[in-house]
Design a protein around this motif. Structure first.
Motif, PDB file in Angstrom:
ATOM      1  N   ALA A  58       0.833  -1.207   0.000  1.00 23.49           N
ATOM      2  CA  ALA A  58       0.000   0.000   0.000  1.00 23.49           C
ATOM      3  C   ALA A  58       0.869   1.258   0.000  1.00 23.49           C
ATOM      4  N   LEU A  59       2.000   1.192   0.679  1.00 21.24           N
ATOM      5  CA  LEU A  59       2.935   2.321   0.665  1.00 21.24           C
ATOM      6  C   LEU A  59       3.465   2.557  -0.744  1.00 21.24           C
ATOM      7  N   VAL A  60       3.814   1.491  -1.429  1.00 23.71           N
ATOM      8  CA  VAL A  60       4.297   1.611  -2.809  1.00 23.71           C
ATOM      9  C   VAL A  60       3.219   2.229  -3.702  1.00 23.71           C
ATOM     10  N   VAL A  61       1.999   1.739  -3.588  1.00 28.03           N
ATOM     11  CA  VAL A  61       0.898   2.239  -4.419  1.00 28.03           C
ATOM     12  C   VAL A  61       0.599   3.703  -4.098  1.00 28.03           C
ATOM     13  N   GLY A  62       0.394   4.019  -2.824  1.00 30.50           N
ATOM     14  CA  GLY A  62       0.002   5.371  -2.432  1.00 30.50           C
ATOM     15  C   GLY A  62       1.096   6.399  -2.655  1.00 30.50           C
ATOM     16  N   LEU A  63       2.274   6.160  -2.089  1.00 26.53           N
ATOM     17  CA  LEU A  63       3.365   7.118  -2.248  1.00 26.53           C
ATOM     18  C   LEU A  63       3.831   7.167  -3.696  1.00 26.53           C
ATOM     19  N   GLY A  64       3.816   6.031  -4.365  1.00 31.13           N
ATOM     20  CA  GLY A  64       4.189   6.029  -5.785  1.00 31.13           C
ATOM     21  C   GLY A  64       3.282   6.927  -6.607  1.00 31.13           C
ATOM     22  N   ALA A  65       1.981   6.853  -6.355  1.00 31.43           N
ATOM     23  CA  ALA A  65       1.032   7.709  -7.084  1.00 31.43           C
ATOM     24  C   ALA A  65       1.247   9.180  -6.741  1.00 31.43           C
ATOM     25  N   VAL A  66       1.533   9.465  -5.473  1.00 33.24           N
ATOM     26  CA  VAL A  66       1.805  10.849  -5.067  1.00 33.24           C
ATOM     27  C   VAL A  66       3.039  11.371  -5.817  1.00 33.24           C
ATOM     28  N   LEU A  67       4.071  10.554  -5.889  1.00 33.77           N
ATOM     29  CA  LEU A  67       5.297  10.973  -6.577  1.00 33.77           C
ATOM     30  C   LEU A  67       5.052  11.215  -8.063  1.00 33.77           C
ATOM     31  N   VAL A  68       4.256  10.363  -8.689  1.00 34.79           N
ATOM     32  CA  VAL A  68       3.927  10.560 -10.107  1.00 34.79           C
ATOM     33  C   VAL A  68       3.154  11.864 -10.293  1.00 34.79           C
ATOM     34  N   GLY A  69       2.201  12.133  -9.408  1.00 38.64           N
ATOM     35  CA  GLY A  69       1.439  13.385  -9.501  1.00 38.64           C
ATOM     36  C   GLY A  69       2.323  14.603  -9.327  1.00 38.64           C
ATOM     37  N   ASP A  70       3.214  14.546  -8.362  1.00 38.77           N
ATOM     38  CA  ASP A  70       4.111  15.684  -8.149  1.00 38.77           C
ATOM     39  C   ASP A  70       5.095  15.837  -9.312  1.00 38.77           C
ATOM     40  N   TYR A  71       5.500  14.737  -9.902  1.00 39.67           N
ATOM     41  CA  TYR A  71       6.366  14.790 -11.080  1.00 39.67           C
ATOM     42  C   TYR A  71       5.629  15.456 -12.246  1.00 39.67           C
ATOM     43  N   SER A  72       4.359  15.120 -12.403  1.00 37.04           N
ATOM     44  CA  SER A  72       3.565  15.746 -13.461  1.00 37.04           C
ATOM     45  C   SER A  72       3.464  17.251 -13.229  1.00 37.04           C
ATOM     46  N   ALA A  73       3.295  17.653 -11.963  1.00 33.43           N
ATOM     47  CA  ALA A  73       3.243  19.084 -11.647  1.00 33.43           C
ATOM     48  C   ALA A  73       4.582  19.763 -11.950  1.00 33.43           C
ATOM     49  N   LEU A  74       5.676  19.071 -11.672  1.00 36.33           N
ATOM     50  CA  LEU A  74       6.989  19.645 -12.000  1.00 36.33           C
ATOM     51  C   LEU A  74       7.171  19.777 -13.510  1.00 36.33           C
ATOM     52  N   LEU A  75       6.685  18.789 -14.260  1.00 37.27           N
ATOM     53  CA  LEU A  75       6.736  18.890 -15.726  1.00 37.27           C
ATOM     54  C   LEU A  75       5.935  20.090 -16.204  1.00 37.27           C
ATOM     55  N   TRP A  76       4.787  20.339 -15.566  1.00 36.44           N
ATOM     56  CA  TRP A  76       3.971  21.501 -15.924  1.00 36.44           C
ATOM     57  C   TRP A  76       4.708  22.800 -15.602  1.00 36.44           C
ATOM     58  N   LEU A  77       5.325  22.848 -14.423  1.00 35.37           N
ATOM     59  CA  LEU A  77       6.042  24.064 -14.027  1.00 35.37           C
ATOM     60  C   LEU A  77       7.184  24.397 -14.988  1.00 35.37           C
ATOM     61  N   THR A  78       7.778  23.367 -15.570  1.00 41.16           N
ATOM     62  CA  THR A  78       8.883  23.585 -16.521  1.00 41.16           C
ATOM     63  C   THR A  78       8.387  23.725 -17.958  1.00 41.16           C
ATOM     64  N   GLY A  79       7.063  23.722 -18.147  1.00 38.48           N
ATOM     65  CA  GLY A  79       6.497  23.917 -19.476  1.00 38.48           C
ATOM     66  C   GLY A  79       6.547  22.698 -20.379  1.00 38.48           C
ATOM     67  N   ARG A  80       6.779  21.533 -19.817  1.00 36.61           N
ATOM     68  CA  ARG A  80       6.900  20.323 -20.638  1.00 36.61           C
ATOM     69  C   ARG A  80       5.571  19.618 -20.873  1.00 36.61           C
ATOM     70  N   VAL A  81       4.552  19.931 -20.049  1.00 35.92           N
ATOM     71  CA  VAL A  81       3.203  19.427 -20.298  1.00 35.92           C
ATOM     72  C   VAL A  81       2.225  20.586 -20.099  1.00 35.92           C
TER      73      VAL A  81
END
Length: 183
Positions: A58-81
């Motif tokens: 559950a830690l892998v699933v939950g924290l993994g999803a959080v990390l993917v979401g935050d990575y997507s936000a970082l991609l947005w901040l850098t103009g990549r998505v």
């Protein structure tokens, strides 16, 4: 015609508010039941081992999803998505994040938490903060979607604070769980 659109938007907002309120009550109720059960159930070594495996998964699933979401936000901040792509990505991640949190709480009640230990109480507080922050994050995502592709500074700052609270709680709770197994 515009009054019909306004009424539809108001109905959507009130429906969203009801859904968020139900989510909050459900999360709080689930956490309360888990605490209550954990003080009354006798756990065999086999069940403890199984609960530990579920807890880690559950830690892998939950924290993994959080990390993917935050990575997507970082991609947005850098103009990549685009804003639309970032919000779509984050919207898809709510389910695995909540499944992970539910799995952690559900399996945690079988890991014989020692509530008299200060670190356990801190971890429990961090989980409660995560639940509140997660519900707030769902409301924030709805506001961001409604704002369209040009998010205002206030929404972006609220998103940054949401991510910071989330990361802090996940990593601190994980650290407490790790150190508890070392003694």
């Amino acid at each position: 015609m515009s009054t019909d659109v306004g009424k539809a938007a108001a109905a959507t907002r009130s429906g969203g508010a009801v859904a968020l309120a139900l989510a909050a009550l459900s999360a709080g109720g689930f956490l309360s039941v888990a605490i209550w059960v954990s003080t009354r159930v006798q756990v065999s070594p086999e069940l403890h081992r199984l609960a530990l495996f579920v807890h880690l998964a559950a830690l892998v699933v939950g924290l993994g999803a959080v990390l993917v979401g935050d990575y997507s936000a970082l991609l947005w901040l850098t103009g990549r998505v685009s804003t639309v792509q970032m919000l779509r990505d984050i919207g898809r991640l709510h389910l695995p994040i909540w499944v992970g949190l539910a799995g952690l709480v559900g399996s945690g009640m079988l890991l014989e938490p020692q509530f008299e230990v200060f670190a356990t109480r801190v971890k429990l507080a961090l989980v409660a903060i995560l639940l509140v922050n997660g519900i707030q994050a769902m409301a924030l995502e709805r506001r961001m979607v409604a704002a369209g592709p040009r998010l205002g500074v206030a929404l972006v700052l609220r998103g940054a604070v949401t991510a910071l609270v989330s990361q802090s709680c996940w990593w601190c709770a994980m650290w407490i769980g790790f150190t508890a197994t070392q003694s």
